[in-house]
Scaffold this motif. Structure first.
Motif, PDB file in Angstrom:
ATOM      1  N   SER A 129       0.846  -1.193   0.000  1.00  0.00           N
ATOM      2  CA  SER A 129       0.000   0.000   0.000  1.00  0.00           C
ATOM      3  C   SER A 129       0.876   1.236   0.000  1.00  0.00           C
ATOM      4  O   SER A 129       1.998   1.213   0.517  1.00  0.00           O
ATOM      5  CB  SER A 129      -0.905   0.026   1.237  1.00  0.00           C
ATOM      6  OG  SER A 129      -1.758  -1.091   1.273  1.00  0.00           O
TER       7      SER A 129
ATOM      8  N   THR B  51      -3.502  15.804  -3.745  1.00  0.00           N
ATOM      9  CA  THR B  51      -3.595  14.591  -4.562  1.00  0.00           C
ATOM     10  C   THR B  51      -3.600  14.904  -6.059  1.00  0.00           C
ATOM     11  O   THR B  51      -3.392  14.006  -6.880  1.00  0.00           O
ATOM     12  CB  THR B  51      -4.850  13.796  -4.199  1.00  0.00           C
ATOM     13  OG1 THR B  51      -5.999  14.647  -4.345  1.00  0.00           O
ATOM     14  CG2 THR B  51      -4.770  13.293  -2.765  1.00  0.00           C
TER      15      THR B  51
ATOM     16  N   SER C  11      -3.548  -0.881  -8.441  1.00  0.00           N
ATOM     17  CA  SER C  11      -4.880  -0.288  -8.337  1.00  0.00           C
ATOM     18  C   SER C  11      -4.810   0.918  -7.419  1.00  0.00           C
ATOM     19  O   SER C  11      -3.814   1.130  -6.724  1.00  0.00           O
ATOM     20  CB  SER C  11      -5.893  -1.299  -7.812  1.00  0.00           C
ATOM     21  OG  SER C  11      -5.552  -1.729  -6.504  1.00  0.00           O
ATOM     22  N   LYS C  12      -5.887   1.701  -7.442  1.00  0.00           N
ATOM     23  CA  LYS C  12      -5.896   2.928  -6.652  1.00  0.00           C
ATOM     24  C   LYS C  12      -7.292   3.130  -6.071  1.00  0.00           C
ATOM     25  O   LYS C  12      -8.290   2.958  -6.777  1.00  0.00           O
ATOM     26  CB  LYS C  12      -5.507   4.111  -7.538  1.00  0.00           C
ATOM     27  CG  LYS C  12      -5.212   5.407  -6.824  1.00  0.00           C
ATOM     28  CD  LYS C  12      -4.719   6.440  -7.838  1.00  0.00           C
ATOM     29  CE  LYS C  12      -4.446   7.766  -7.169  1.00  0.00           C
ATOM     30  NZ  LYS C  12      -4.051   8.800  -8.154  1.00  0.00           N
TER      31      LYS C  12
ATOM     32  N   ASN D 128      -9.300   6.044  -4.762  1.00  0.00           N
ATOM     33  CA  ASN D 128      -9.267   7.507  -4.666  1.00  0.00           C
ATOM     34  C   ASN D 128      -9.922   8.015  -3.383  1.00  0.00           C
ATOM     35  O   ASN D 128      -9.511   9.036  -2.841  1.00  0.00           O
ATOM     36  CB  ASN D 128      -9.946   8.118  -5.886  1.00  0.00           C
ATOM     37  CG  ASN D 128      -9.152   7.895  -7.149  1.00  0.00           C
ATOM     38  OD1 ASN D 128      -7.925   7.956  -7.151  1.00  0.00           O
ATOM     39  ND2 ASN D 128      -9.833   7.624  -8.251  1.00  0.00           N
TER      40      ASN D 128
ATOM     41  N   ASN E  28      -7.243   7.706  -0.941  1.00  0.00           N
ATOM     42  CA  ASN E  28      -5.952   8.273  -1.372  1.00  0.00           C
ATOM     43  C   ASN E  28      -4.827   7.262  -1.189  1.00  0.00           C
ATOM     44  O   ASN E  28      -3.763   7.573  -0.634  1.00  0.00           O
ATOM     45  CB  ASN E  28      -5.631   9.548  -0.590  1.00  0.00           C
ATOM     46  CG  ASN E  28      -6.574  10.681  -0.919  1.00  0.00           C
ATOM     47  OD1 ASN E  28      -7.111  10.754  -2.024  1.00  0.00           O
ATOM     48  ND2 ASN E  28      -6.805  11.561   0.041  1.00  0.00           N
ATOM     49  N   THR E  29      -5.073   6.055  -1.657  1.00  0.00           N
ATOM     50  CA  THR E  29      -4.117   4.975  -1.463  1.00  0.00           C
ATOM     51  C   THR E  29      -3.903   4.201  -2.755  1.00  0.00           C
ATOM     52  O   THR E  29      -4.870   3.880  -3.456  1.00  0.00           O
ATOM     53  CB  THR E  29      -4.578   4.027  -0.355  1.00  0.00           C
ATOM     54  OG1 THR E  29      -4.733   4.757   0.868  1.00  0.00           O
ATOM     55  CG2 THR E  29      -3.564   2.914  -0.116  1.00  0.00           C
ATOM     56  N   LEU E  30      -2.649   3.914  -3.018  1.00  0.00           N
ATOM     57  CA  LEU E  30      -2.236   3.102  -4.166  1.00  0.00           C
ATOM     58  C   LEU E  30      -1.887   1.710  -3.652  1.00  0.00           C
ATOM     59  O   LEU E  30      -1.338   1.567  -2.552  1.00  0.00           O
ATOM     60  CB  LEU E  30      -1.007   3.732  -4.824  1.00  0.00           C
ATOM     61  CG  LEU E  30      -0.373   2.995  -5.988  1.00  0.00           C
ATOM     62  CD1 LEU E  30      -1.252   3.156  -7.241  1.00  0.00           C
ATOM     63  CD2 LEU E  30       1.031   3.530  -6.259  1.00  0.00           C
TER      64      LEU E  30
ATOM     65  N   CYS F   1       6.867   3.593  -4.071  1.00  0.00           N
ATOM     66  CA  CYS F   1       5.822   4.194  -4.884  1.00  0.00           C
ATOM     67  C   CYS F   1       6.272   5.596  -5.286  1.00  0.00           C
ATOM     68  O   CYS F   1       7.094   6.219  -4.604  1.00  0.00           O
ATOM     69  CB  CYS F   1       4.471   4.229  -4.173  1.00  0.00           C
ATOM     70  SG  CYS F   1       4.399   5.250  -2.700  1.00  0.00           S
TER      71      CYS F   1
END
Length: 122
Positions: free
Chosen positions: A20, A27, A69-70, A72, A75-77, A94
């Motif tokens: 993560s 953002t 994946s993301k 939104n 606010n996490t990849l 990241c």
């Protein structure tokens, strides 16, 4: 913009891990995001990228095994890593940049980087 990775650790070959990357700050500066890794004695290499529309890009070495994946809302990849191999071992970072979808790809300049999280497969 600050990026904070988590989720690294150890896994056996064939196992799975999920990384993560939390995004703090503006953002809009993280429209295009990617994962990179650097194995022992190796150069840093791009693993996967995702643009603001959700279009994804993968390095050949991870295609079919890793999924970027993301979320939104959070606010996490993420990077879901399956069928792990010893050669996937490395420090995973990241990265983010404010780039439009047409300019988002793995191999490009990124403005923001996390500190990295270690992944060991053995």
């Amino acid at each position: 913009v600050q990026l904070v990775e988590s989720g690294g650790g150890s896994a056996q070959p064939g196992g799975s891990l999920r990384l993560s990357c939390a995004v703090f700050g503006d953002t809009r500066s993280a429209r295009c995001m990617a994962w990179f890794r650097q194995g022992p004695g190796k150069d840093r290499e791009g693993v996967a990228a995702i643009d603001s529309r959700g279009t994804t890009f993968y390095a050949d070495s991870v295609k079919g095994r890793f999924t970027i994946s993301k979320d939104n809302a959070k606010n996490t990849l993420y990077l879901q890593m399956n069928s792990l191999k010893p050669e996937d071992t490395g420090l995973y970072y990241c990265a983010a940049v404010s780039a439009r979808p047409g300019s988002c790809k793995i191999q490009r300049q990124y403005d923001y980087w996390g500190q990295g999280t270690q992944v060991t497969v053995s």
